[in-house]
Design an enzyme around this catalytic site. Structure first.
Site, PDB file in Angstrom:
ATOM      1  N   THR A  18       1.209  -1.162  -0.312  1.00  0.00           N
ATOM      2  CA  THR A  18      -0.130   0.395   0.077  1.00  0.00           C
ATOM      3  C   THR A  18       1.175   1.061  -0.025  1.00  0.00           C
ATOM      4  O   THR A  18       1.955   1.037   0.462  1.00  0.00           O
ATOM      5  CB  THR A  18      -1.241   0.185   1.241  1.00  0.00           C
ATOM      6  OG1 THR A  18      -1.691   1.273   1.054  1.00  0.00           O
ATOM      7  CG2 THR A  18      -0.001  -0.266   2.762  1.00  0.00           C
ATOM      8  N   HIS A  19       0.684   2.037  -1.251  1.00  0.00           N
ATOM      9  CA  HIS A  19       1.360   3.325  -1.198  1.00  0.00           C
ATOM     10  C   HIS A  19       0.397   5.313  -1.251  1.00  0.00           C
ATOM     11  O   HIS A  19      -0.911   4.589  -1.812  1.00  0.00           O
ATOM     12  CB  HIS A  19       1.307   2.902  -2.050  1.00  0.00           C
ATOM     13  CG  HIS A  19       2.669   4.335  -2.714  1.00  0.00           C
ATOM     14  ND1 HIS A  19       3.516   4.954  -2.019  1.00  0.00           N
ATOM     15  CD2 HIS A  19       2.689   5.444  -3.979  1.00  0.00           C
ATOM     16  CE1 HIS A  19       4.429   6.249  -3.001  1.00  0.00           C
ATOM     17  NE2 HIS A  19       3.737   6.176  -3.820  1.00  0.00           N
ATOM     18  N   GLY A  61       9.991  -2.889  -9.789  1.00  0.00           N
ATOM     19  CA  GLY A  61       9.665  -1.434  -9.961  1.00  0.00           C
ATOM     20  C   GLY A  61       9.756  -0.897  -8.603  1.00  0.00           C
ATOM     21  O   GLY A  61       9.200  -1.526  -7.437  1.00  0.00           O
TER      22      GLY A  61
HETATM   23  C1  GRF Z   1       1.294   4.265   5.128  1.00  0.00           C
HETATM   24  O1  GRF Z   1       0.423   5.920   5.004  1.00  0.00           O
HETATM   25  C2  GRF Z   1       2.031   3.913   4.049  1.00  0.00           C
HETATM   26  O2  GRF Z   1       1.573   4.265   2.661  1.00  0.00           O
HETATM   27  C3  GRF Z   1       2.708   4.178   4.005  1.00  0.00           C
HETATM   28  O3  GRF Z   1       3.609   4.389   5.791  1.00  0.00           O
HETATM   29  C4  GRF Z   1       2.262   4.891   6.242  1.00  0.00           C
HETATM   30  C5  GRF Z   1       2.757   3.594   7.132  1.00  0.00           C
HETATM   31  O4  GRF Z   1       1.097   4.253   8.449  1.00  0.00           O
HETATM   32  N1  GRF Z   1       4.197   3.956   3.431  1.00  0.00           N
HETATM   33  P1  GRF Z   1       1.369   2.310   9.512  1.00  0.00           P
HETATM   34  O5  GRF Z   1       2.308   1.891   9.748  1.00  0.00           O
HETATM   35  O6  GRF Z   1       0.609   2.052   9.126  1.00  0.00           O
HETATM   36  O7  GRF Z   1       0.911   3.509  10.646  1.00  0.00           O
END
Ligand code: GRF
Length: 205
Positions: free
Chosen positions: A113-114, A148
């Site tokens: 998730t990004h 990537g």
């Molecule tokens: C999320 O927004 C994720 O996409 C990004 O860092 C955040 C992580 O949040 N890479 P958490 O550790 O799940 O609270």
């Protein structure tokens, strides 16, 4: 990918673990179709690992600094994940790129998730980059990991409005609220329905 009725999730984390927590909460419902079987991290002392401990889950930490090369770290990480025989590996705020060995063993079963709308603003500073660019909407993207940086086939996206008075923290927090919902919904569907990837198009069922 066909997934069994109670899919095994391994979740990798680096930070506060609110996405992990959302998955743990969802997995409390037997109808959700998945359960977290282990949580791994690239660093210790993080709230995400404390959340896993409180849930009584096995955890492992593989720090890059413990290994003499990135390749060795990648192999060790892949070994640790594979030992839990996951149906799906969820990178939930995991702040490292997985490498060729990891992907060779687990490719097609790893999602990340990004906090941006791919293909815009890849990398570790998505919310800051979106804010600096001046976009009016941004969001989050769940994708199947390839070699990537945030380039893999898109599983789900959610949209968030950028407010005039946002700073990076307020924007990222608003993204994370929508991101957690998207993650729980999409991972549940992947677990319950399976999914296919054709010409980059990810379809459930
Ligand atoms: C999320 O927004 C994720 O996409 C990004 O860092 C955040 C992580 O949040 N890479 P958490 O550790 O799940 O609270």
């Amino acid at each position: 990918m066909a997934t069994p009725s109670n899919a095994r999730l391994v979740v990798l984390v680096s930070g506060s673990g609110t996405n992990l927590q959302a998955l743990l909460d969802a997995c409390g419902d037997p109808e959700y179709g998945a359960r977290v079987v282990a949580v791994g991290a690239d660093r210790d002392g993080i709230e995400a690992l404390a959340r896993a401990d409180r849930a009584g889950l096995p955890t492992f930490v593989r720090k890059l600094s413990q290994f003499s090369s990135r390749e060795q770290w990648d192999r060790a990480l892949a070994d640790s994940v594979a030992a839990f025989d996951p149906d799906l590996v969820v990178l939930a705020g995991f702040m490292k790129l997985v490498g060729p060995d990891f992907l060779a063993r687990l490719e097609g079963r790893v999602v990340n998730t990004h906090p941006a709308l791919s293909p815009s603003f890849p990398g570790t500073t998505g919310p800051a980059d979106a804010l600096a660019y001046g976009v009016k909407v941004t969001g989050a993207t769940l994708f199947v990991v390839d070699s990537g940086v945030d380039t893999g086939p898109v599983v789900a996206q959610c949209v968030v409005t950028v407010e005039d008075d946002d700073d990076v923290d307020t924007l990222h927090e608003r993204i994370k609220v929508a991101e957690r919902r998207m993650l729980v919904d999409a991972v549940g569907r992947m677990a319950r329905e399976g999914f296919t990837i054709t010409d980059r198009k990810v379809r459930f069922g």
